[in-house]
Design a protein around this motif. Structure first.
Motif, PDB file in Angstrom:
ATOM      1  N   VAL A 235      47.206  40.168 153.066  1.00  0.00           N
ATOM      2  CA  VAL A 235      47.985  39.864 151.855  1.00  0.00           C
ATOM      3  C   VAL A 235      48.570  38.454 151.920  1.00  0.00           C
ATOM      4  CG1 VAL A 235      50.048  40.533 150.521  1.00  0.00           C
ATOM      5  CG2 VAL A 235      48.509  42.290 151.418  1.00  0.00           C
ATOM      6  N   ASP A 236      48.971  38.042 153.142  1.00  0.00           N
ATOM      7  CA  ASP A 236      49.563  36.705 153.289  1.00  0.00           C
ATOM      8  C   ASP A 236      48.575  35.624 152.876  1.00  0.00           C
ATOM      9  OD1 ASP A 236      51.912  37.704 154.071  1.00  0.00           O
ATOM     10  OD2 ASP A 236      51.506  37.561 156.237  1.00  0.00           O
ATOM     11  N   GLU A 237      47.316  35.789 153.325  1.00  0.00           N
ATOM     12  CA  GLU A 237      46.290  34.805 152.962  1.00  0.00           C
ATOM     13  C   GLU A 237      46.058  34.816 151.443  1.00  0.00           C
ATOM     14  OE1 GLU A 237      42.487  35.230 154.944  1.00  0.00           O
ATOM     15  OE2 GLU A 237      41.654  33.582 153.752  1.00  0.00           O
ATOM     16  N   LEU A 238      46.070  36.033 150.870  1.00  0.00           N
ATOM     17  CA  LEU A 238      45.871  36.145 149.418  1.00  0.00           C
ATOM     18  C   LEU A 238      46.972  35.394 148.682  1.00  0.00           C
ATOM     19  CD1 LEU A 238      44.500  37.421 146.900  1.00  0.00           C
ATOM     20  CD2 LEU A 238      46.035  39.372 147.191  1.00  0.00           C
ATOM     21  N   LEU A 239      48.228  35.637 149.107  1.00  0.00           N
ATOM     22  CA  LEU A 239      49.354  34.974 148.434  1.00  0.00           C
ATOM     23  C   LEU A 239      49.262  33.461 148.582  1.00  0.00           C
ATOM     24  CD1 LEU A 239      52.303  37.379 149.344  1.00  0.00           C
ATOM     25  CD2 LEU A 239      51.219  37.053 147.124  1.00  0.00           C
ATOM     26  N   ASP A 240      48.880  33.043 149.786  1.00  0.00           N
ATOM     27  CA  ASP A 240      48.747  31.610 150.046  1.00  0.00           C
ATOM     28  C   ASP A 240      47.703  30.978 149.115  1.00  0.00           C
ATOM     29  OD1 ASP A 240      49.126  29.173 151.720  1.00  0.00           O
ATOM     30  OD2 ASP A 240      46.970  29.539 152.058  1.00  0.00           O
ATOM     31  N   LYS A 241      46.571  31.669 148.962  1.00  0.00           N
ATOM     32  CA  LYS A 241      45.500  31.125 148.106  1.00  0.00           C
ATOM     33  C   LYS A 241      45.911  31.124 146.629  1.00  0.00           C
ATOM     34  CE  LYS A 241      41.420  31.751 150.958  1.00  0.00           C
ATOM     35  NZ  LYS A 241      41.426  30.334 151.325  1.00  0.00           N
ATOM     36  N   LEU A 242      46.599  32.191 146.226  1.00  0.00           N
ATOM     37  CA  LEU A 242      47.027  32.252 144.818  1.00  0.00           C
ATOM     38  C   LEU A 242      48.030  31.135 144.517  1.00  0.00           C
ATOM     39  CD1 LEU A 242      47.443  36.111 144.278  1.00  0.00           C
ATOM     40  CD2 LEU A 242      45.692  34.646 143.322  1.00  0.00           C
ATOM     41  N   GLN A 243      48.889  30.862 145.537  1.00  0.00           N
ATOM     42  CA  GLN A 243      49.919  29.857 145.336  1.00  0.00           C
ATOM     43  C   GLN A 243      49.393  28.418 145.434  1.00  0.00           C
ATOM     44  OE1 GLN A 243      53.102  30.801 148.002  1.00  0.00           O
ATOM     45  NE2 GLN A 243      54.511  30.916 146.259  1.00  0.00           N
ATOM     46  N   ASN A 244      48.588  28.193 146.478  1.00  0.00           N
ATOM     47  CA  ASN A 244      48.229  26.799 146.786  1.00  0.00           C
ATOM     48  C   ASN A 244      46.841  26.366 146.269  1.00  0.00           C
ATOM     49  OD1 ASN A 244      50.701  26.449 148.142  1.00  0.00           O
ATOM     50  ND2 ASN A 244      49.853  27.621 149.853  1.00  0.00           N
ATOM     51  N   GLU A 245      45.917  27.342 146.128  1.00  0.00           N
ATOM     52  CA  GLU A 245      44.589  26.950 145.654  1.00  0.00           C
ATOM     53  C   GLU A 245      44.440  27.227 144.160  1.00  0.00           C
ATOM     54  OE1 GLU A 245      41.256  28.375 147.932  1.00  0.00           O
ATOM     55  OE2 GLU A 245      42.237  27.800 149.812  1.00  0.00           O
ATOM     56  N   ALA A 246      44.682  28.499 143.794  1.00  0.00           N
ATOM     57  CA  ALA A 246      44.521  28.838 142.359  1.00  0.00           C
ATOM     58  C   ALA A 246      45.728  28.365 141.562  1.00  0.00           C
ATOM     59  CB  ALA A 246      44.341  30.335 142.208  1.00  0.00           C
ATOM     60  N   LYS A 247      46.844  28.207 142.241  1.00  0.00           N
ATOM     61  CA  LYS A 247      48.108  27.771 141.611  1.00  0.00           C
ATOM     62  C   LYS A 247      48.460  28.644 140.397  1.00  0.00           C
ATOM     63  CE  LYS A 247      47.723  22.857 142.940  1.00  0.00           C
ATOM     64  NZ  LYS A 247      47.820  23.015 144.334  1.00  0.00           N
TER      65      LYS A 247
END
Ligand code: AMP
Length: 249
Positions: A235-247
């Motif tokens: 989940v941490d990686e998912l949140l990181d990607k949603l925040q920093n990559e997909a924004k």
């Protein structure tokens, strides 16, 4: 009771639609065409009402080139009694179709008009509503149940929050949603019988309707190709990607 059913010939729902190279529209040459699925549901409802003895005549109408007669024949093989082909080539916008249907309502005086809620080619979902307005008659759109009694139509409609039931004075305009019924396949004997049923030809001019398009299509494009997905470890990686990559959060 007499009912008018409107059916449109569209690209079959199983066909993968291709955009023309010059981006003016979609490819229709050598493409399988069929009756608009929501219109099949409208025809089926009309036929069931006739089988139940509520309706005595089903008139099916389609506007377009000579090929739409095939679609009219399909509706007649399902059980419609006669057809009207409004003969016109070229693009027909919902307002033009609504005006043509209004002219036929004036001429045929049906107890109600039933049609699909939307054509799967243009996805307009406008013709029924425009017809109701032009004819100044009640409309029951997105019908998932239809009950006729005492000169009224009770229409259960699928709306965002659930189901709404409206009671309409006849004549009215009704548009069919997916759950109204499951259309039948025409049997071979009925396909043969349909060949003998009459199809009348009329032109927009005879109905006093100007069908000149009012809209201009600027460009038709394929939707962008979707990028491949990825599998995240936690989940941490998912949140990181949603925040920093997909924004997006
Ligand atoms: P639309 O407003 O284009 O999504 O179409 C809604 C419904 O209007 C269709 O499901 C048909 O029942 C009817 N309709 C649209 N175009 C035609 C046509 N050319 N001939 C007969 N009926 C049509």
């Amino acid at each position: 009771m007499k009912i008018l059913v409107a059916v449109k010939r569209v690209i079959d729902f199983n066909v993968k639609v291709r955009v023309k190279a010059d981006q003016t529209g979609v490819e229709t040459t050598n493409v399988k065409m069929s009756m608009n699925p929501f219109d099949e549901i409208a025809v089926e409802e009309a036929v069931r009402l006739k089988e139940a003895g509520t309706v005595s005549e089903i008139v099916v109408v389609s506007a377009g080139g000579p090929q739409v007669q095939e679609t009219i024949r399909t509706a007649m093989a399902m059980g419609a009694d006669r057809g009207i082909h409004i003969n016109c080539e070229g693009e027909l916008e919902p307002l033009a179709v609504a005006k043509l249907l209004k002219a036929l309502m004036d001429r045929e005086s049906p107890d109600f008009v039933i049609m699909g809620k939307q054509a799967i080619d243009d996805d307009c979902n406008q013709t029924g509503q425009m017809l109701g307005a032009l004819a100044n008659r009640p409309q029951g759109t997105f019908a998932s149940k239809l009950v006729l009694s005492d000169g009224k139509a009770e229409v259960t409609r699928e709306i965002d929050g659930g189901l709404e039931t409206v009671s309409l004075d006849l004549p009215a305009v009704i548009s069919a949603d997916l759950r109204l019924n499951e259309p039948r396949y025409a049997s071979l004997p009925n396909i043969m019988k349909a060949k003998k049923k009459p199809i009348e030809q009329v032109t927009p001019e005879e109905l006093g309707v100007d069908v000149t398009p009012r809209l201009e299509t600027l460009k038709v494009e394929e939707p962008p190709v979707r990028a491949a997905g990825i599998i995240v470890a936690d989940v941490d990686e998912l949140l990181d990607k949603l925040q920093n990559e997909a924004k997006v959060i």
